[in-house]
Enzyme design. Structure first.
Site, PDB file in Angstrom:
ATOM      1  CG  ASP A  33     -71.078 -28.277  36.304  1.00  0.00           C
ATOM      2  OD1 ASP A  33     -71.952 -27.685  36.960  1.00  0.00           O
ATOM      3  OD2 ASP A  33     -70.905 -28.123  35.084  1.00  0.00           O
ATOM      4  CG  HIS A  34     -65.027 -32.203  39.078  1.00  0.00           C
ATOM      5  ND1 HIS A  34     -63.905 -32.141  39.866  1.00  0.00           N
ATOM      6  CD2 HIS A  34     -65.218 -33.507  38.814  1.00  0.00           C
ATOM      7  CE1 HIS A  34     -63.428 -33.356  40.070  1.00  0.00           C
ATOM      8  NE2 HIS A  34     -64.195 -34.203  39.444  1.00  0.00           N
TER       9      HIS A  34
END
Lengths: 164, 131
Positions: A33-34
């Site tokens: 997600d990052h």
């Protein structure tokens, strides 16, 4: 269970300085997600890794008797991304240590190249000037963190395992 | 170490800019650490550590910011104000701080206002000259 965010110590000079390494892997879920399509280690988690390296150094200096709590990020400067597959090295140094607190300086590198500078302050919370009291048991050093440094402080344990 | 008061101020200014994340021009001699510069309790220790490093001096516990440890002593604090004994103790502990105005209304909530940039400069200056 404690959340341990460094993989091992590679140097430990009690009360002075310590070096730890962390391997970054795409198996860490947050990296998906990052960011989607561009996984990179969140800078906050680099601070966490330094807080553990320096915090254990400070805790060991007081024989793990104090509850060592991260109290302040004095400086956090980042020079480069850390990507999956990278190994980062965290070098922490005690700058000042007193009965009630400690200040540390730290550098994070990858293959000798600068990644970040992270300077921190830790509080020995039982010695706080406000006179507040906390639970008796040491909820910071419960044994998990100490196990990370046991071998390297005893000296020779990693070398012994190489001979086996 | 021969340092003029102005040099001491410049160095103290740099320490406070780094420790509190404030701008140079906010750090005036009259600025209070808590009220004007937003310092919290852990910042005081940070400032002590940084001053020790910047000036190569040792600052004994409570010497620069002794007031916090006086708060819990009922002989020194009554009904939220410093007692006569408390004021005497404070005067003795912080000779580098001007407490004339504070004495008129020694409300402990105003103790923070005593910690000015000027008081730090006075302290460091006296420390360097004594060495």
């Amino acid at each position: 269970m404690r959340w341990i965010w460094i993989d091992k110590f590679v140097a430990f000079d009690s009360g002075k300085c310590a070096s730890a390494i962390k391997n970054v892997t795409l198996a860490e879920e947050h990296l998906h997600d990052h960011f989607p399509g561009f996984p990179m280690m969140p800078e906050t988690l680099m601070i966490e890794a330094m807080a553990q390296t320096a915090g254990i150094l400070v805790g060991q200096a007081m024989d793990f008797k104090e509850k060592v709590i991260l109290a302040k990020i004095r400086k956090a400067v980042f020079h480069d991304f850390v990507r999956p597959g990278d190994t980062i090295r965290l070098d922490a140094q005690i700058e000042s240590i007193t009965q009630e607190a400690a200040g540390t300086t730290g550098r994070i590198t990858r293959d000798g190249q600068p990644i970040a500078e992270v300077d921190l302050m830790f509080s020995h919370i039982d010695q706080n000037l406000a006179g507040k009291t906390f639970p008796k048991e040491n909820f910071v050093f419960t044994g998990m963190f100490e196990s990370l440094v046991r071998d390297i402080i005893a000296g020779g344990a990693p070398a012994e395992s190489e001979h086996r | 170490m021969a340092m003029s008061r102005d040099d001491v101020f410049k160095e103290v200014q740099e320490v406070l800019v780094d420790a509190l994340g404030v701008d140079d021009d906010e750090v005036t001699l009259d600025a209070t650490l808590m009220g004007d510069l937003g310092a919290e309790s852990i910042d005081f220790l940070d400032i002590v550590f940084r001053l020790e490093k910047a000036f190569g001096i040792k600052i004994p516990r409570e010497e620069l910011f002794p007031a916090e440890s006086m708060m819990n002593n009922p002989e020194f604090v009554k009904n939220g104000k410093l007692t006569e004994l408390g004021l005497r103790e404070l005067r003795e502990k912080v000779p580098h701080t001007d407490i004339t105005e504070f004495q008129n209304d020694p409300d402990i909530n105003k103790l923070g206002d005593l910690f000015t940039v000027g008081a730090i400069v006075n302290y460091v200056d006296s420390k360097l000259n004594a060495a």
